[in-house]
Design an enzyme around this catalytic site. Sequence first.
Site, PDB file in Angstrom:
ATOM      1  N   ASP A 387    -102.773  40.128 -54.296  1.00 29.80           N
ATOM      2  CA  ASP A 387    -103.431  38.936 -53.749  1.00 29.80           C
ATOM      3  C   ASP A 387    -103.726  39.160 -52.259  1.00 29.80           C
ATOM      4  OD1 ASP A 387    -104.374  36.316 -53.614  1.00 29.80           O
ATOM      5  OD2 ASP A 387    -102.377  35.430 -53.403  1.00 29.80           O
ATOM      6  N   GLU A 390    -108.300  40.595 -48.988  1.00 30.93           N
ATOM      7  CA  GLU A 390    -109.682  40.658 -48.444  1.00 30.93           C
ATOM      8  C   GLU A 390    -109.739  41.465 -47.144  1.00 30.93           C
ATOM      9  OE1 GLU A 390    -108.143  37.838 -49.613  1.00 30.93           O
ATOM     10  OE2 GLU A 390    -109.166  38.192 -51.513  1.00 30.93           O
ATOM     11  N   ASP A 458    -109.418  31.190 -56.148  1.00 32.92           N
ATOM     12  CA  ASP A 458    -108.989  29.792 -56.215  1.00 32.92           C
ATOM     13  C   ASP A 458    -110.119  28.868 -56.641  1.00 32.92           C
ATOM     14  OD1 ASP A 458    -106.650  30.870 -55.375  1.00 32.92           O
ATOM     15  OD2 ASP A 458    -106.844  30.206 -53.284  1.00 32.92           O
TER      16      ASP A 458
HETATM   17  O1  MIG Z   1    -102.335  31.399 -49.713  1.00 29.56           O
HETATM   18  O2  MIG Z   1     -99.613  33.311 -53.822  1.00 29.56           O
HETATM   19  O3  MIG Z   1    -105.470  33.051 -54.995  1.00 29.56           O
HETATM   20  O4  MIG Z   1    -103.639  32.617 -57.063  1.00 29.56           O
HETATM   21  O5  MIG Z   1    -101.191  31.428 -56.381  1.00 29.56           O
HETATM   22  C1  MIG Z   1    -102.428  31.326 -51.112  1.00 29.56           C
HETATM   23  C2  MIG Z   1    -100.053  31.992 -53.766  1.00 29.56           C
HETATM   24  C3  MIG Z   1    -101.970  32.610 -51.731  1.00 29.56           C
HETATM   25  C4  MIG Z   1    -103.747  32.691 -53.378  1.00 29.56           C
HETATM   26  C5  MIG Z   1    -104.083  33.106 -54.777  1.00 29.56           C
HETATM   27  C6  MIG Z   1    -103.342  32.225 -55.746  1.00 29.56           C
HETATM   28  C7  MIG Z   1    -101.862  32.302 -55.499  1.00 29.56           C
HETATM   29  C8  MIG Z   1    -101.550  31.907 -54.059  1.00 29.56           C
HETATM   30  N1  MIG Z   1    -102.316  32.762 -53.138  1.00 29.56           N
END
Ligand code: MIG
Length: 760
Positions: A387, A390, A458
């Site tokens: 996650d 980017e 999201d």
């Molecule tokens: O700042 O890990 O897109 O699927 O549950 C949010 C927490 C960070 C973004 C991801 C989401 C995940 C969440 N993350």
Amino acid sequence: MRLEIIGNIESVKNSTNLLIIKTPEATARVWVYSDSIIRVNVSKAFDETDTSFAVIQNPAGQVEYSESADEIVVNTSLLKLRISKSPLRFDFYTADGKELSKDDERFGINWQGERVINYRKLYPDEKFIGLGEKTGNLDKRGDSFTNWNTDAALHDTKTDPLYKTFPFFIGIHSGLTYGLFFDNTHKSYFDFGATTDEQMSWFGADGGDMNYYFFGAQSVAKIIEDYTWLTGRMEMPPLWSLGYQQCRWSYMSAAEVLDIAARFRKEKIPADVMYCDIDYMDGFKIFTWNKETFPNPKSFIAKLKAMNFRLVTIVDPGIKIEDGYKQYDEGVDKDYFAKYPNGENYTADVWPGHCHFPDFFRDDVREWWGSAFIALTEPGVEGFWNDMNEPAAWGQNIPWLVKFGDKFMPEVRNAYGMQMARATYEGTRKLLGNKRPFVLTRAAYAGTQRYSAVWTGDNSAYDEHMLMGQRIVSSLGITGMSFVGVDIGGFTGDPTPELMVRWNSLGVYTPMFRNHAMQGTIMREPWQWGKKSMAIIKKDIELRYRLLPYIYSGFYQSHKTGIPLSRTLAIDYTHDENVYNVKYHNQFLFGDSILVAPVESTRLTADVYLPAGEWYRSGRDEKYSGGQVYNVGAPLTDLPVFIKAGAIIPMQNVEQSTNEKGNGILELNVWYGGEVSGFVYYEDDGTSYDYENGDYHKREITFDPVKRTITFSEVEGTFKSNFSKIEVVLHGFEALAGKQKQAKRLKQFENLSVSFTIEF
Ligand code: MIG
């Protein structure tokens, strides 16, 4: 700002496998990669190492061309590239002279400072599909887009850019098709006639080369095959990752995860995967476990496994700055983090607090990152969720002078997530021995299909988002990503029970079937929606499990050819205008022969466009002729799903997880059609890499309405099928001449590995 438009050719040189053409402004290079792929690079400072994150192939060899006073013509058996000399312009034709795509005669390729743009002719009827994860319509004509990987939390149906960069599109006009892949990781731009007076489309980037691959095959499917030949194809996914996946931000303890898993078994709702989002860690430190809430990861995961569940855990790139934390100490010691030009490590704030960021562009850093997964694989984790890559940090842009590898941030930002996924995949594949890891990433660049599945970030719990999500899934399929999912139910906000049920029914036909929700939202598991809704959700998940033999064979097709599991109708019905009509553009084929029409949760009927051919409504076997729009019932219990005449769909009995043995009967469903049709059936052990060495079970199944036979070819490969018997189920055969009462189920056949034929 200075504008330079590329001018006249000064010299042409034929080198081993390329043409080198010089103008006063730049040098152009032309390579032939295959009969249907030509590469053009126009550069002011060509880097001879010529590396690419995306491309895994090399040019074919000598470029065949002829030269006259005005032009150079490069020929392959399928393509003709006419390069005009004064000024330099690139115009592509089919070998028999049909115009596919050409530079705008006036502006061609040009620079404004470092920014490089290619203006191309726009055709009156031209449509554009592709670019992967983009909002908007299937046909992107009249829209413009930017690629700049972004944590697009709270995005809506118009937001751009999102998390991923796939600078590849397909143009469709005059009954012709072409593809163009702009391999450049700088911030890039695509304009499909949004800002011009219907004369030009254009694309370009903030820096780097005008570096593109032109695809000239005359079918969208063949262009996707060519694109994935060039950039690679997915491996076979672990079978368990195709089952139902239950996620949440976050299940807060091992006990909670186990409770949820046990409840699936108690309710007899099939499922394969549980997730740990960021709260399983100690202070959000990557590769650690929270000692209070996850005191014994090994026994926790063993208990999950005993219930036939696998665990996926999240990792973010940010490494907490904290003395004594292993990853931090090692990273500082070995100099593994992204840096300012003076050598200081770049710092930004994200979940753990102040963090440094691994420089995934270096081999040694990827190696280090990959081997750190032992903290997760050792206790038994088999899936790795990447996650925030980017990369994302709180309210901060990474300063442009931060270096990754030997490049500054703006040059490679769009490939950071891909390189993290690559490091994760390569490391965990090693650690798991002969087991397939499941890797899931949010940020990506062209070629990521070689390492990872993706999800669309999201999304939100409303109908429009569900429909757009499906378009994005199909659009990612055009750009080589077959293994794609969305957060079923919507990440932010709370779905109504109706939306949850509807979205779940669409999830059956989504390559990755994962229910996920944000912190603070109401619980999302199937039993949270009342008895009636749960019954529908359960039935739909059961259908997913029944379809797994078909789905797995579909992934084999992606592995072999790049054709995605979720297919916009633009792939098979490219020149049918209705496919692009916004009323029907969410429809898609799931595999070869299941047409799905997504419908809002608030509507109980739907207009569905059935393309040419004959179709049967799934579950009801009513017949429809294609080329028409039908208004059909769409209750929450029955999403409009249609089966193509001639379809061959292997199914199995309901199992609670892919780890169960099943009843050993492969149910082969055949829908009557007027023409010969076929299906490539594929099976292997679902977990190892032995299929790479021939340990698989593959055969062609052919339906022939004239001979009245269903033929099974000899089995290829050494794997012994999990199914000892085959039961053929006929649909739509009732009207066959000579047989008043056509039996629906034929008697069971031994699943022999030799070729055999069944008559009906
Ligand atoms: O700042 O890990 O897109 O699927 O549950 C949010 C927490 C960070 C973004 C991801 C989401 C995940 C969440 N993350």
